[in-house]
Design a protein around this motif. Structure first.
Motif, PDB file in Angstrom:
ATOM      1  N   HIS A   1      -2.157   9.965  -1.815  1.00 51.72           N
ATOM      2  CA  HIS A   1      -3.364   9.644  -1.056  1.00 51.72           C
ATOM      3  C   HIS A   1      -3.168   8.303  -0.354  1.00 51.72           C
ATOM      4  CE1 HIS A   1      -5.423  12.896  -3.163  1.00 51.72           C
ATOM      5  NE2 HIS A   1      -4.948  12.395  -4.298  1.00 51.72           N
TER       6      HIS A   1
ATOM      7  N   THR B   1       0.748   8.355  -5.368  1.00 47.98           N
ATOM      8  CA  THR B   1      -0.471   9.138  -5.612  1.00 47.98           C
ATOM      9  C   THR B   1      -0.647  10.308  -4.657  1.00 47.98           C
ATOM     10  OG1 THR B   1      -1.884   7.823  -4.135  1.00 47.98           O
ATOM     11  CG2 THR B   1      -1.596   7.019  -6.408  1.00 47.98           C
TER      12      THR B   1
ATOM     13  N   GLU C   1      -3.675   4.787   0.163  1.00 47.79           N
ATOM     14  CA  GLU C   1      -4.160   3.709  -0.703  1.00 47.79           C
ATOM     15  C   GLU C   1      -4.157   2.390   0.070  1.00 47.79           C
ATOM     16  OE1 GLU C   1      -5.271   4.469  -3.576  1.00 47.79           O
ATOM     17  OE2 GLU C   1      -4.217   6.291  -4.230  1.00 47.79           O
TER      18      GLU C   1
ATOM     19  N   ASP D   1       0.816  -1.210   0.000  1.00 46.71           N
ATOM     20  CA  ASP D   1       0.000   0.000   0.000  1.00 46.71           C
ATOM     21  C   ASP D   1       0.850   1.261   0.000  1.00 46.71           C
ATOM     22  OD1 ASP D   1      -0.038   1.122   3.129  1.00 46.71           O
ATOM     23  OD2 ASP D   1       0.362  -1.007   2.922  1.00 46.71           O
TER      24      ASP D   1
ATOM     25  N   LEU E   1       2.047   2.602  -3.321  1.00 50.10           N
ATOM     26  CA  LEU E   1       0.974   3.258  -4.081  1.00 50.10           C
ATOM     27  C   LEU E   1       0.677   4.638  -3.512  1.00 50.10           C
ATOM     28  CD1 LEU E   1      -1.501   0.239  -4.525  1.00 50.10           C
ATOM     29  CD2 LEU E   1       0.163   1.111  -6.177  1.00 50.10           C
ATOM     30  N   SER E   2       0.599   4.735  -2.187  1.00 54.52           N
ATOM     31  CA  SER E   2       0.336   6.026  -1.548  1.00 54.52           C
ATOM     32  C   SER E   2       1.458   7.020  -1.828  1.00 54.52           C
ATOM     33  CB  SER E   2       0.188   5.831  -0.029  1.00 54.52           C
ATOM     34  OG  SER E   2      -0.839   4.911   0.273  1.00 54.52           O
TER      35      SER E   2
ATOM     36  N   ASN F   1      -1.839   0.370   6.816  1.00 54.23           N
ATOM     37  CA  ASN F   1      -1.694   1.445   5.844  1.00 54.23           C
ATOM     38  C   ASN F   1      -0.963   2.631   6.463  1.00 54.23           C
ATOM     39  OD1 ASN F   1      -3.243  -0.058   4.050  1.00 54.23           O
ATOM     40  ND2 ASN F   1      -5.146   0.967   4.620  1.00 54.23           N
TER      41      ASN F   1
END
Length: 313
Positions: A218, A216, A220, A209, A212-213, A235
């Motif tokens: 955000h 982006t 995720e 996760d 990805l965060s 997370n």
């Protein structure tokens, strides 16, 4: 407010009587295998067997008398649970620790051994958070988040502060990433004390996760959850994500077979116990040797709380 160097230094002074100044070990064999000059900061030798003692103690010692009077609570798969139980014992208050029922028994037993009450829940973030809310409603305990808390982050930052003060500047410092408390603190200490050092995190493919965060901006969720690294299943938080995006160079992914092989190498070659989550940065280095070749690399060995009845080798 993101911890400054003075805040991290104050945290270090606050917790120093209650933690170990952990050693840093090197291994010529692992340097030869990896092609890098590696300094392993051994937080597996820390109080409660993991770096989490630093953040837990700093957070508890930073509370007001009013915040302490009804005890503290948190949710954790193990190491933050033990840290908070240990810290609560230092000041003589009750700790209510919410743990997933799938957490290693050795960690549940250790939390109870520090005098805390363990409340088991289903192994989901939603179950963890709702159970903590029930504890707060029933007991009035103060919540200390495992990572999304600046006092916790400042405490975790002291491990890298010690590493740099003991061994000078590094080309790269590595840490695993779950919720991001250690990684945030690592990045902040390096930013203040060794600003040319690249901070590179490592994460299991089966709990990916943070990567990805990181991309982006955000929070995720991981595409799927399936990893032996049970300490890295959470997370990121908003506080940790902000710091990571400001000061971390990259997040690398590794497979479970690579984690197990890295863990085994450290057990066999360095003769020390580390848990699977702890092996993730070294696994990432081995997977990407060309990136680290000839570099002076610090690796935070995060903990050694492994269930000896469930070794993967």
């Amino acid at each position: 407010m993101i911890p400054t160097l003075s805040v991290i230094t104050a945290a270090h002074d606050r917790i120093r009587p209650h933690i170990h100044h952990t050693p840093t070990l090197t291994c010529q064999t692992l340097n030869r295998i990896s092609g890098a000059d590696i300094y392993f900061k051994c937080e597996n030798f820390q109080k409660i067997g993991a770096f989490k003692a630093r953040g837990g103690v700093n957070a508890v010692l930073s509370l007001t008398p009013e915040e302490l009077q009804n005890g503290v609570t948190t949710h954790s798969s193990g190491n933050h649970a033990q840290a908070l139980a240990y810290a609560a014992g230092l000041v003589g208050i009750k700790a209510y620790i919410v743990m997933p029922r799938t957490a290693p028994q050795v960690k549940k037993d250790a939390v109870r051994g520090y005098g805390a009450e363990v409340i088991e829940c289903e192994p989901t973030l939603e179950a963890r958070e709702s159970t903590v809310e029930q504890v707060i409603a029933e007991h009035g305990a103060t919540m200390i988040h495992p990572f999304n808390d600046y006092n916790v982050i400042a405490g975790q930052a002291t491990a890298t502060k010690e590493l740099i003060e003991d061994h000078g500047l590094f080309d790269i410092i590595m840490a695993p990433v779950g919720g991001g408390g250690l990684l945030s603190g690592t990045a902040l200490s390096a930013h203040y004390l060794s600003p040319k050092t690249d901070i590179i995190a490592a994460e299991p493919e089966g709990a990916a996760d943070a990567v990805l965060s990181f991309k982006t901006g955000h929070i995720e969720k991981a595409p799927y959850i399936d990893t032996i690294a049970d300490g890295l299943l959470t997370n990121l938080g908003l506080k940790t994500l902000e710091i990571i995006r400001l000061h971390v160079k990259d997040i690398l992914l590794v497979s479970d077979p690579e984690i197990i092989e890295a863990m085994r190498l450290i057990w066999e070659r360095m003769k020390i116990i580390i848990e699977p989550s702890c092996a993730v940065p070294f696994a990432a280095l081995l997977r990407n040797k060309e990136r680290f070749a000839g570099k002076k690399v610090g690796i935070i060995l995060t903990g050694g709380n492994v269930d000896l009845g469930k070794l993967p080798f």
